[in-house]
Design an enzyme around this catalytic site. Structure first.
Site, PDB file in Angstrom:
ATOM      1  N   PHE A   1       0.855  -1.189   0.000  1.00 50.74           N
ATOM      2  CA  PHE A   1       0.000   0.000   0.000  1.00 50.74           C
ATOM      3  C   PHE A   1       0.887   1.234   0.000  1.00 50.74           C
ATOM      4  CE2 PHE A   1      -2.287   3.516   1.945  1.00 50.74           C
ATOM      5  CZ  PHE A   1      -3.383   3.562   1.116  1.00 50.74           C
TER       6      PHE A   1
ATOM      7  N   ASP B   1       9.361   2.629   1.468  1.00 50.71           N
ATOM      8  CA  ASP B   1       8.212   3.415   1.909  1.00 50.71           C
ATOM      9  C   ASP B   1       8.092   3.227   3.419  1.00 50.71           C
ATOM     10  OD1 ASP B   1       5.727   4.297   2.742  1.00 50.71           O
ATOM     11  OD2 ASP B   1       4.653   3.544   0.985  1.00 50.71           O
TER      12      ASP B   1
ATOM     13  N   LYS C   1       3.114  10.089   8.131  1.00 53.58           N
ATOM     14  CA  LYS C   1       2.259   9.899   9.315  1.00 53.58           C
ATOM     15  C   LYS C   1       2.731  10.591  10.614  1.00 53.58           C
ATOM     16  CE  LYS C   1      -0.674   6.244   7.768  1.00 53.58           C
ATOM     17  NZ  LYS C   1      -0.261   5.465   6.594  1.00 53.58           N
TER      18      LYS C   1
HETATM   19  C1  LIG Z   1      -0.607   5.576   5.095  1.00 60.22           C
HETATM   20  C2  LIG Z   1       0.397   5.097   4.108  1.00 60.22           C
HETATM   21  C3  LIG Z   1       0.576   5.733   2.862  1.00 60.22           C
HETATM   22  C4  LIG Z   1      -0.300   6.862   2.402  1.00 60.22           C
HETATM   23  O1  LIG Z   1      -0.160   8.006   3.187  1.00 60.22           O
HETATM   24  P1  LIG Z   1      -1.178   9.237   2.979  1.00 60.22           P
HETATM   25  O2  LIG Z   1      -0.670  10.269   3.937  1.00 60.22           O
HETATM   26  O3  LIG Z   1      -2.547   8.731   3.310  1.00 60.22           O
HETATM   27  O4  LIG Z   1      -1.097   9.656   1.567  1.00 60.22           O
HETATM   28  C5  LIG Z   1       1.587   5.276   2.035  1.00 60.22           C
HETATM   29  N1  LIG Z   1       2.371   4.261   2.389  1.00 60.22           N
HETATM   30  C6  LIG Z   1       2.230   3.613   3.580  1.00 60.22           C
HETATM   31  C7  LIG Z   1       3.161   2.484   3.926  1.00 60.22           C
HETATM   32  C8  LIG Z   1       1.231   4.008   4.473  1.00 60.22           C
HETATM   33  O5  LIG Z   1       1.079   3.361   5.636  1.00 60.22           O
END
Ligand SMILES: *Cc1c(COP(=O)(O)O)cnc(C)c1O
Length: 405
Positions: A133, A218, A247
């Site tokens: 994701f 990521d 986050k």
């Molecule tokens: C939450 C998340 C995203 C997306 O972040 P947003 O601030 O909602 O765009 C991307 N990668 C990972 C691993 C995430 O947990």
């Protein structure tokens, strides 16, 4: 306002793209929130990982208030003091990588995707993992290896190919003359806390070096401190070329960053990429304060101590309960995989004052605040255990292993 009035207002005026729970949160403090009806909850999934220091940490609140009265935002056409200072904090904890600021995880990943293509042009193909994701923008859903997120939005951005997590051969097989990068979450969060093995990440590093590919982690969820290290790559001891994070980096403010090795970052020259709000003074001031707290309050020690303690608390629950398939924990990311849908269980927890998440229908997910106390965590585990046993009794057959319980 009463919850039913708030719900009515939402249904009239707010786009209905979220399935919302019937709670309006009006106040937060540490690992607790209160709803519009005055009910208190223990929040073991605060802000989907945004509230890494719990809700409204006083040091962050103070920094935001002070900064808001001084300067909120200036265009990146000028310098601002807070951006430089926050970049130094991030960079010094991420091996001297250089920082580009933006506002969300998806945007940080967009920046990484653009940088990878720019730095290795004309190569363009990026290999990501199935069940990953990476966010909801077009580039990010294209990178996300789950068809569900792409349905209705095709054609997706071309040039993505999906390999299997922890299967190096499946990655190597996809590498061709057009490939510029490999991108993955070191621990897949949304998939239900699925960690990469160290061996797999080491293999990816070797493959990337051999083929001159960029390795992108990521770390929107795994940094800062979530795995007991400033950045998750240190937990695995494997160095990526580019890291994205968001986050929890600024105590709840919408902030995100892409960090790249200086040689790679150098490709982003004026005119190649930008963000109007990126690195604004208010968010950076909050981030500086948040990192100050993480250091002063020994947050990483808390994760390293309470993580294994949590294993000890959860172990008897697994051994006494038939409906649990697996428990996966990395630092303060916990996934509890059930052999039945978890939605009712999450609702029961909520009714009993505990907020948790369920992902991919059957995996309960906890992302406790990094500074949570042992007492709060223990209370959460107790409520969870009661609700779990109730859920198992509800499913009909007695599912508790005999003699336990
Ligand atoms: C939450 C998340 C995203 C997306 O972040 P947003 O601030 O909602 O765009 C991307 N990668 C990972 C691993 C995430 O947990």
């Amino acid at each position: 306002m009463h919850i039913s009035d708030i719900q009515e207002q939402f249904s009239e005026y707010v786009v209905a793209n979220y399935s919302r729970l019937p709670i309006c949160v009006v106040r937060g403090e540490g690992s607790h929130v209160w709803d519009s009806e005055g009910k208190k909850y223990l929040d073991l999934f605060p802000g989907w990982g945004v509230a890494g220091l719990g809700h409204c940490h006083p040091a962050v609140v103070e920094a935001i208030c002070k900064q808001a009265a001084k300067l909120i935002h200036v265009a990146n056409h000028y310098y601002n003091e807070e951006q430089g200072a926050f970049a130094e904090i991030l960079s010094s904890r991420a091996g001297g990588r250089k920082v580009f600021f933006c506002n969300s995880g998806a945007e940080a990943n967009e920046a990484a995707i653009k940088l990878a293509r720019l730095a290795r042009q004309p190569r363009f193909k990026i290999i990501t993992m199935k069940n990953s994701f990476h966010g909801r923008t077009m580039g990010a859903i294209s990178a996300t290896g789950q068809a569900d997120y792409q349905v209705g939005f095709t054609p997706i951005v071309p040039g993505f190919a999906y390999a299997n997590m922890n299967d190096l051969a499946s990655v190597a097989e996809l590498v061709d003359a057009d490939t510029c990068a490999i991108m993955l979450e070191p621990v897949q969060g949304e998939a239900g806390v699925v960690p990469a093995t160290q061996e797999f990440l080491q293999g990816l590093r070797r493959l990337a070096d051999e083929k001159n590919l960029l390795l992108i982690f990521d770390e929107v969820q795994t940094a800062p401190c979530r795995l007991g290290e400033w950045f998750g790559y240190r937990y695995f001891g494997v160095e990526p070329d580019i890291i994205t994070t968001a986050k929890a980096i600024a105590g709840g403010m919408p902030m995100a960053a892409m960090l790249a090795r200086p040689e790679v970052a150098a490709y982003l020259k004026p005119g190649t990429h930008a963000s109007t709000f990126g690195g604004h003074s208010l968010g950076c001031a909050a981030g500086i304060a948040a990192f100050g707290v993480m250091e002063r309050e020994n947050i990483m020690d808390n994760v390293k101590t309470l993580g294994p303690w949590l294993d000890d608390q959860l172990a008897p629950i697994i051994s006494s309960t038939i409906g649990i398939k697996a428990i996966r924990r990395c630092g303060f990311m916990v996934g509890i995989e059930l052999d039945f849908p978890g939605e009712d269980l999450v609702a029961d927890c909520r009714n009993h004052g505990l907020l948790i998440n369920c992902t991919h229908k059957t995996t309960l997910r906890l992302l406790p605040a990094l500074n949570i106390s042992r007492a709060d965590l223990e209370e959460g585990v107790n409520i969870l255990q009661e609700c779990l046993h109730r859920a198992l009794r509800r499913t009909g057959s007695v599912r508790l292993k005999p003699g336990r319980g």
